[in-house]
Design a protein around this motif. Structure first.
Motif, short mmCIF file in Angstrom:
data_model
loop_
_atom_site.label_atom_id
_atom_site.label_comp_id
_atom_site.label_asym_id
_atom_site.label_seq_id
_atom_site.Cartn_x
_atom_site.Cartn_y
_atom_site.Cartn_z
N UNK A 278 0.81 -1.22 0.00
CA UNK A 278 0.00 0.00 0.00
C UNK A 278 0.84 1.27 0.00
N UNK A 279 2.16 1.12 -0.14
CA UNK A 279 3.00 2.30 -0.21
C UNK A 279 2.98 2.85 -1.63
N UNK A 280 3.02 4.15 -1.75
CA UNK A 280 2.98 4.76 -3.07
C UNK A 280 4.26 4.50 -3.85
N UNK A 281 5.38 4.41 -3.12
CA UNK A 281 6.67 4.14 -3.75
C UNK A 281 7.36 2.99 -3.05
N UNK A 282 8.67 3.11 -2.84
CA UNK A 282 9.38 2.01 -2.19
C UNK A 282 10.13 2.45 -0.94
N UNK A 283 9.82 3.63 -0.46
CA UNK A 283 10.51 4.14 0.73
C UNK A 283 9.63 4.07 1.98
N UNK A 284 8.42 3.54 1.81
CA UNK A 284 7.46 3.45 2.92
C UNK A 284 7.24 4.81 3.57
N UNK A 285 7.11 5.82 2.72
CA UNK A 285 6.88 7.17 3.21
C UNK A 285 5.56 7.74 2.72
N UNK A 286 4.80 6.93 1.95
CA UNK A 286 3.55 7.45 1.38
C UNK A 286 2.49 6.35 1.42
N UNK A 287 2.06 6.00 2.62
CA UNK A 287 1.05 4.96 2.80
C UNK A 287 -0.28 5.42 2.21
N UNK A 288 -0.88 4.57 1.38
CA UNK A 288 -2.11 4.98 0.68
C UNK A 288 -3.38 4.55 1.41
N UNK A 289 -3.23 3.88 2.53
CA UNK A 289 -4.40 3.53 3.31
C UNK A 289 -4.82 4.67 4.24
N UNK A 290 -5.67 4.36 5.19
CA UNK A 290 -6.17 5.37 6.12
C UNK A 290 -5.38 5.33 7.43
N UNK A 291 -5.49 6.39 8.26
CA UNK A 291 -4.84 6.36 9.57
C UNK A 291 -5.29 5.17 10.42
N UNK A 292 -6.58 4.80 10.34
CA UNK A 292 -7.07 3.65 11.12
C UNK A 292 -6.40 2.36 10.67
N UNK A 293 -6.25 2.19 9.36
CA UNK A 293 -5.57 1.00 8.84
C UNK A 293 -4.10 1.00 9.26
N UNK A 294 -3.47 2.16 9.18
CA UNK A 294 -2.06 2.24 9.56
C UNK A 294 -1.88 1.92 11.04
N UNK A 295 -2.84 2.32 11.84
CA UNK A 295 -2.76 2.03 13.28
C UNK A 295 -2.80 0.52 13.53
N UNK A 296 -3.65 -0.19 12.79
CA UNK A 296 -3.70 -1.65 12.91
C UNK A 296 -2.36 -2.26 12.54
N UNK A 297 -1.79 -1.78 11.44
CA UNK A 297 -0.51 -2.33 10.97
C UNK A 297 0.63 -1.98 11.92
N UNK A 298 0.56 -0.81 12.53
CA UNK A 298 1.59 -0.41 13.48
C UNK A 298 1.60 -1.35 14.69
N UNK A 299 0.41 -1.68 15.19
CA UNK A 299 0.36 -2.61 16.31
C UNK A 299 0.88 -3.98 15.89
N UNK A 300 0.49 -4.42 14.70
CA UNK A 300 0.86 -5.76 14.22
C UNK A 300 2.36 -5.89 13.99
#
Length: 280
Positions: free
Chosen positions: A226-248
């Motif tokens: 879900x990153x826009x590029x390859x630097x993991x600096x442009x996540x295309x999901x939502x803050x709620x989705x990112x929060x789930x992934x951060x915990x995981x």
């Protein structure tokens, strides 16, 4: 008349497997520079097209043995299942139906592709609309719910295991050769896998690898896809989705979701929140 499956043991044990395959059909693709050490071929016979993977030594034979053990335990539409396997101890062979598409990342002994290259499959995949990418991620997650239900944990899962066919928007999971029953303890030998997907415990001899490790790996997959590029600096999901992934992807397994099922439920709850916001 000999067929690919009835001749598999002879092919796997041959000093000239390519020559034997040529006698059974048309070899239309060859993958002989794989970093796994296996040699693979696409072959068309009178029935259909197949993918043949051959292990030339004891170490690679062990990986195909692991793959067969996984596939006898797990069945899921997204996981490409083999139709035949032969185990010769020092050598082995396995046959899958041929599936259309390209792996999102394809490292070999002589080449490490650049994921940011505009011509790369993963770059093209990331250019898909977010709902398309999210649906693929959902299917990957769903397949691993089935994996976890049998007690297996994901090992060496990364974007090189994802075969994507753009015309049909179809994802298939392949080369799951290192999956194994869990939990298990990390030994002195490194756990195989991409550094971008390995959980901290997989790098620590004596640590336990279990379902929480699979949670980490799946979350890393979502972050990368879900990153826009390859630097993991442009996540295309939502803050709620990112929060789930951060915990995981917490460094401490105890801070992650306790199971793949719990993780997927949290991810889908975040998705439902997105749909509800859009409806409003």
């Amino acid at each position: 008349m000999p067929t690919l499956t009835t001749s598999l043991a002879e092919i796997a044990g041959s000093r000239d497997p390519r020559g034997m395959l040529d006698s059974l059909g048309q070899v239309f693709a060859a993958f002989e520079d794989q970093d796994s050490g296996c040699r693979s071929y696409g072959i068309a016979d009178r029935e259909k097209r197949w993918f043949v993977k051959l292990a030339p030594d004891a170490a690679t034979a062990a990986t195909l043995r692991s793959a067969w053990r996984l596939h006898t335990a797990v069945a899921h539409p997204v996981i490409l299942a083999p139709v035949a396997f032969t185990d010769l101890g020092e050598r082995a062979g396995i046959v899958y139906p041929w599936a259309a598409g390209s792996v999102l990342y394809h490292p070999t002994n002589s080449h490490r592709p650049d994921r940011s290259d505009p011509s790369s499959p993963i770059h093209a995949f990331r250019a898909q609309p977010v709902p398309t990418v999210a649906r693929v991620i959902d299917e990957i997650f769903d397949a691993h719910v089935a994996v976890a239900a049998t007690g297996f944990v994901a090992v060496d899962f990364y974007d090189g295991c994802m075969l994507y066919d753009p015309p049909t928007a179809t994802i298939r999971l392949i080369d799951l050769d290192h999956y194994r029953p869990g939990p298990y303890t990390v030994g002195t030998q490194p756990v195989p896998g991409s550094t971008r997907y390995l959980a901290p415990e997989e790098r620590s001899p004596g640590a336990t690898v279990d379902e929480r490790t699979t949670v980490y790996t799946l979350a890393r997959a979502a972050l990368i896809l879900l990153d826009e590029g390859d630097k993991e600096s442009a996540f295309r999901g939502t803050p709620a989705q990112h929060q789930v992934l951060a915990r995981a992807t917490s460094a401490d397994p105890a801070d992650r979701h306790a199971s793949v099922t719990q993780f997927v439920a949290a991810w889908r709850a975040a998705q439902r929140a997105v749909r509800a916001d859009c409806a409003d």
